[in-house]
Design a protein around this motif. Structure first.
Motif, mmCIF file in Angstrom:
data_model
loop_
_atom_site.group_PDB
_atom_site.id
_atom_site.type_symbol
_atom_site.label_atom_id
_atom_site.label_comp_id
_atom_site.label_asym_id
_atom_site.label_seq_id
_atom_site.Cartn_x
_atom_site.Cartn_y
_atom_site.Cartn_z
ATOM 1 N N CYS A 22 0.825 -1.197 0.000
ATOM 2 C CA CYS A 22 0.000 0.000 0.000
ATOM 3 C C CYS A 22 0.859 1.246 0.000
ATOM 4 C CB CYS A 22 -0.913 0.021 1.223
ATOM 5 S SG CYS A 22 -2.184 -1.220 1.165
ATOM 6 N N GLU A 215 2.883 4.727 -8.643
ATOM 7 C CA GLU A 215 1.845 3.857 -9.210
ATOM 8 C C GLU A 215 2.411 3.241 -10.476
ATOM 9 O OE1 GLU A 215 -2.442 4.806 -9.393
ATOM 10 O OE2 GLU A 215 -2.175 4.746 -11.571
ATOM 11 N N LYS A 242 -1.173 -1.111 -10.232
ATOM 12 C CA LYS A 242 -0.832 -1.213 -8.811
ATOM 13 C C LYS A 242 -0.602 0.191 -8.269
ATOM 14 C CE LYS A 242 0.839 -2.185 -4.800
ATOM 15 N NZ LYS A 242 0.953 -0.746 -4.485
ATOM 16 N N CYS A 246 -2.341 1.142 -2.301
ATOM 17 C CA CYS A 246 -3.003 -0.144 -2.103
ATOM 18 C C CYS A 246 -1.994 -1.262 -2.285
ATOM 19 C CB CYS A 246 -4.154 -0.312 -3.093
ATOM 20 S SG CYS A 246 -5.133 -1.819 -2.844
ATOM 21 N N LYS A 247 -2.099 -2.307 -1.480
ATOM 22 C CA LYS A 247 -1.145 -3.402 -1.578
ATOM 23 C C LYS A 247 -1.555 -4.434 -2.615
ATOM 24 C CE LYS A 247 -3.104 -5.963 2.354
ATOM 25 N NZ LYS A 247 -2.786 -6.509 3.691
ATOM 26 N N TYR A 248 -2.698 -4.225 -3.270
ATOM 27 C CA TYR A 248 -3.170 -5.169 -4.279
ATOM 28 C C TYR A 248 -3.177 -4.530 -5.663
ATOM 29 C CZ TYR A 248 -4.954 -7.529 -0.129
ATOM 30 O OH TYR A 248 -5.070 -8.119 1.098
ATOM 31 N N VAL A 250 -5.332 -3.453 -8.539
ATOM 32 C CA VAL A 250 -6.734 -3.046 -8.435
ATOM 33 C C VAL A 250 -7.476 -3.068 -9.770
ATOM 34 C CG1 VAL A 250 -6.259 -1.633 -6.417
ATOM 35 C CG2 VAL A 250 -6.212 -0.588 -8.703
ATOM 36 N N THR A 271 -11.148 -0.418 -7.286
ATOM 37 C CA THR A 271 -11.350 -0.425 -5.836
ATOM 38 C C THR A 271 -10.209 -1.183 -5.161
ATOM 39 O OG1 THR A 271 -13.742 -0.405 -6.133
ATOM 40 C CG2 THR A 271 -12.919 -1.077 -3.980
ATOM 41 N N CYS A 272 -9.689 -0.622 -4.077
ATOM 42 C CA CYS A 272 -8.620 -1.297 -3.344
ATOM 43 C C CYS A 272 -9.238 -2.398 -2.482
ATOM 44 C CB CYS A 272 -7.856 -0.307 -2.471
ATOM 45 S SG CYS A 272 -6.484 -1.067 -1.554
ATOM 46 N N ASP A 273 -9.275 -3.620 -3.033
ATOM 47 C CA ASP A 273 -9.747 -4.765 -2.266
ATOM 48 C C ASP A 273 -8.941 -5.991 -2.671
ATOM 49 O OD1 ASP A 273 -10.764 -5.726 -4.681
ATOM 50 O OD2 ASP A 273 -12.799 -5.074 -4.253
ATOM 51 N N ASN A 274 -9.193 -7.088 -1.999
ATOM 52 C CA ASN A 274 -8.419 -8.306 -2.224
ATOM 53 C C ASN A 274 -9.225 -9.348 -2.987
ATOM 54 O OD1 ASN A 274 -10.215 -8.803 -0.166
ATOM 55 N ND2 ASN A 274 -8.818 -10.081 1.019
#
Length: 297
Positions: A22, A215, A242, A246-248, A250, A271-274
């Motif tokens: 992130c 980014e 990336k 965010c660590k994922y 996206v 969206t920053c989600d896993n």
């Protein structure tokens, strides 16, 4: 996206690189998906993406951010820099346990970046081994060859080469590296290989030295081969994104082809989600959740 339809464990090393943490002080680790209804090669390839991304970060910042005294002028034998002449890492990416050396010949500069056993990087990942960057002394040749020798991230061992052309400013003014990939990675499922091409562009944050605001977008294609000899062609059909925050990954889509059949993995809408969505060749759609997990020993 709706979560918890299907849980997936991720088994590889941290991602600080081209699409890691992130704030690049965090990272996705151990990206191997539990297979279940997910095609096994897709699951394993996704795990290797995380390992390669970490390796890419190390080679990227070694190419773009390391300042050595007298690196581009003069000639010298191989030398281990004393503390007062330690390589200056403008990006702040490399951990304090990193060891640097350089060798300048008539035609080339070789930078060796090595890590002792149990070196902990800024993402909390355990790393060791060596990365050797070779570039020619030339005003026109921007090619660098990064060789990984037992470069180990949380137990995953990388060997092989990445040959990159580093561009400080592309047509859009952004830093990028592009070139070929030929690596092997030791995983819990055996040694797998990845051969192909890759382009990584810092689309935001490239105007600062620090890695923390970068980014990145990633494109490319490769052939992925598992320990059993099963192969699959993989293409990033929509650039992977990336963000720094965010660590994922996206956004972006990977398309997998085997025996004329294709499946795809969609990383999301920004969206920053896993969560990612896998669409198999028969139309089956599965939501997968990425979790942190280190390689077993």
């Amino acid at each position: 996206m709706k979560k918890n339809k299907f849980m997936v464990a991720i088994a590889t090393a941290a991602l600080t690189l081209f699409f890691t943490s992130c704030n690049k002080d965090e990272s996705v680790t151990d990206d191997a998906l539990e297979t279940g209804n997910v095609p096994e090669l897709v699951a394993l390839e996704t795990s290797i993406e995380a390992v390669e991304s970490t390796a890419d970060s190390y080679s990227l910042y070694a190419m773009s951010s390391l300042d050595f005294e007298s690196t581009t002028t003069g000639k010298s034998d191989s030398e281990k820099l004393p503390p007062e002449k330690r390589c200056h890492d403008r990006s702040g990416f490399f951990p304090d346990c990193t060891e640097f050396s350089k060798e300048v010949t008539d035609n080339t500069i070789t930078i060796t970046v090595s890590f002792p056993e149990n070196c902990i990087d800024r993402n909390g990942d355990v790393i060791s081994g060596t990365i050797t960057i070779v570039k020619s002394i030339s005003d026109t040749d921007r090619t660098r060859t990064a060789t990984f020798t037992d470069f180990t991230i949380n137990g995953h061992v990388i060997n092989g080469t990445k040959t990159h052309e580093f561009t400080a400013a592309n047509n859009d003014g952004n830093p990028q590296i592009s070139g070929s990939v030929d690596i092997s990675v030791e995983t819990d499922e055996g040694t797998v290989t990845k051969v192909g091409t890759r382009l990584v562009v810092i689309t935001s944050g490239g105007d600062t030295h620090t890695h923390a605001d970068d980014e990145k977008t990633i494109t490319g294609s490769h052939t992925f081969t598992d320990a059993e000899g099963n192969t699959r062609s993989v293409e990033i059909t929509t650039p992977l994104v990336k963000p720094a925050a965010c660590k994922y990954i996206v956004e972006g889509v990977k398309t997998y082809t085997k025996n004329g059949e294709t499946s795809s993995l969609d990383y999301g809408d920004g969206t920053c989600d896993n969560v990612g969505t896998l669409t198999e060749a028969d139309g089956t759609v599965t939501e997968i959740e990425l979790k942190r997990k280190r390689r077993k020993h």
